[in-house]
Design a protein around this motif. Structure first.
Motif, mmCIF file in Angstrom:
data_model
loop_
_atom_site.group_PDB
_atom_site.id
_atom_site.type_symbol
_atom_site.label_atom_id
_atom_site.label_comp_id
_atom_site.label_asym_id
_atom_site.label_seq_id
_atom_site.Cartn_x
_atom_site.Cartn_y
_atom_site.Cartn_z
ATOM 1 N N SER A 80 4.066 -4.582 -7.536
ATOM 2 C CA SER A 80 4.593 -3.242 -7.802
ATOM 3 C C SER A 80 5.284 -3.250 -9.158
ATOM 4 N N ASN A 109 5.980 3.959 -3.554
ATOM 5 C CA ASN A 109 5.669 2.536 -3.551
ATOM 6 C C ASN A 109 4.271 2.309 -4.127
ATOM 7 N N LEU A 110 3.840 1.066 -4.136
ATOM 8 C CA LEU A 110 2.579 0.702 -4.763
ATOM 9 C C LEU A 110 1.422 1.557 -4.259
ATOM 10 N N VAL A 135 4.021 -6.692 -2.809
ATOM 11 C CA VAL A 135 4.288 -5.262 -2.672
ATOM 12 C C VAL A 135 5.722 -5.066 -2.196
ATOM 13 N N LEU A 148 -2.735 -1.230 2.516
ATOM 14 C CA LEU A 148 -2.640 -2.290 1.513
ATOM 15 C C LEU A 148 -3.057 -3.635 2.101
ATOM 16 N N GLU A 161 4.989 -9.543 1.248
ATOM 17 C CA GLU A 161 5.789 -8.316 1.349
ATOM 18 C C GLU A 161 7.221 -8.569 0.890
#
Length: 373
Positions: A80, A109-110, A135, A148, A161
């Protein structure tokens, strides 16, 4: 001058001192001990992760994730762009190449569309895929993590994560940090729960966590003397601060409830003002609302708002400056839509601590209205 209103101060639950005292009585002051084991067990029970490792910071946890996944020396890691430096600094620790991806408007977010576009193009043209994707679940709100994860799985990319800010947030009833190959949490001083400093690495892969545990204690081999076949780090959480974590975990759900109440107070008071928009919560997710964040109208300067609030002894903060715009990452490859730049230019974080009183929120709202109109 009024008592200072902080952005997100620590909020103790009551039993932290009890667990710290236990550590003193047992004389387990150095890293490891019962509090560390118990804190890891609490995280596993709460998140559903099978394995957990308590470490010194969320950044240390990301670094360990890269190490045990074998990512190093020129490997490419996507991440990200709209995040904190601690999310991506470990990419540099391992001499890897970062590739930044912009945010979507649905979650801030991404953007999964940008990710899929890039990975599918690489697959079609024979270009090498990245080794991993980091991410970030920003400000306590879940990314579109199920999609994702599916994209990463399809193209053989390890998903890490960064749930540093999102402990307790869920997507489809599943805890953030538990969708990828590995996940991390942070307990820094301003997080939704804190140990003053610390982090946690989680995974359902026992081998990965076992290796990370080994590396986190200087990679000492099994021997009566100090024997080393690989290098490690001094990354293990101390038994003292783990005691704070134990007490904090007991009140996590209360803290999430209050942060969500504070967000709703801001939202109900400000959302109808033209040009204001709050960080959204994507469908089928429940964020912890660690920080209340919003975009201001175009004619309002976030820096003017921040300085004006500061005059009343109220702490606020700009939204993150994207990594692709940082001098450190000048020229780094990126896939951008421009949305994270807009967030940085027009966004602000408001005081959101779980000890914040309703009347303090009302004061902040009144000041904001006077600054916006």
């Amino acid at each position: 001058m009024n008592n200072r209103i902080f952005l997100s101060p620590p909020h103790m639950g009551g039993n932290e001192l009890t667990y710290i005292q236990e550590a003193f009585e047992s004389n387990y002051i150095a890293p490891l001990g019962h509090n560390v084991d118990a804190f890891e067990a609490q995280i596993k029970a709460y998140t559903g992760a099978k394995y957990a490792l308590a470490v010194t910071s969320g950044t240390a946890a990301i670094h360990l994730a890269l190490r045990v996944l074998g990512i190093k020396d020129g490997d490419e890691v996507m991440a990200s762009t709209f995040t904190f430096i601690g999310s991506v600094a470990p990419i540099l620790y391992e001499r890897c190449t970062p590739f930044f991806i912009d945010s979507d408007t649905a979650s801030w977010n991404l953007d999964p569309n940008l990710l899929e576009e890039e990975l599918s193009h690489r697959a079609a043209t024979g270009k090498k895929q990245p080794k991993a994707l980091i991410v970030t679940h920003l400000y306590g709100q879940c990314a579109d993590i199920k999609r994702l994860a599916a994209i990463c799985d399809h193209y053989g990319v390890h998903l890490i994560e960064d749930a540093a800010e999102s402990l307790g947030a869920t997507y489809a009833g599943k805890q953030s940090g538990t969708f990828g190959k590995m996940g991390i949490y942070s307990f820094n001083g301003n997080k939704i729960i804190t140990t003053s400093g610390g982090g946690m690495l989680v995974s359902d892969d026992e081998t990965l966590i076992s290796h990370a545990r080994h590396l986190s204690t200087q990679a000492r081999d099994h021997a009566p003397h100090y024997e080393h076949t690989e290098y490690g780090y001094n990354y293990r959480m101390s038994n003292i601060i783990a005691g704070i974590g134990r007490g904090q975990m007991e009140v996590l759900d209360e803290r999430i409830k209050r942060r969500r109440e504070i967000f709703n107070l801001y939202y109900n008071a400000l959302s109808e003002i033209e040009g204001i928009s709050f960080m959204p919560e994507i469908e089928n997710s429940l964020g912890n609302r660690w920080l209340t964040t919003l975009i201001l109208p175009e004619h309002v300067s976030p820096e003017h708002v921040r300085l004006s609030l500061e005059e009343d002894n109220i702490e606020s903060r700009p939204l993150w400056k994207p990594m692709h715009a940082q001098p450190l990452f000048q020229g780094a490859p990126s896939l951008l839509s421009g949305f994270s730049d807009t967030l940085f230019q027009r966004g602000i974080c408001l005081p959101s601590g779980s000890s914040l009183r309703d009347e303090e929120v009302a004061t902040i709202v009144s000041l904001l209205k006077s600054l916006i109109h």
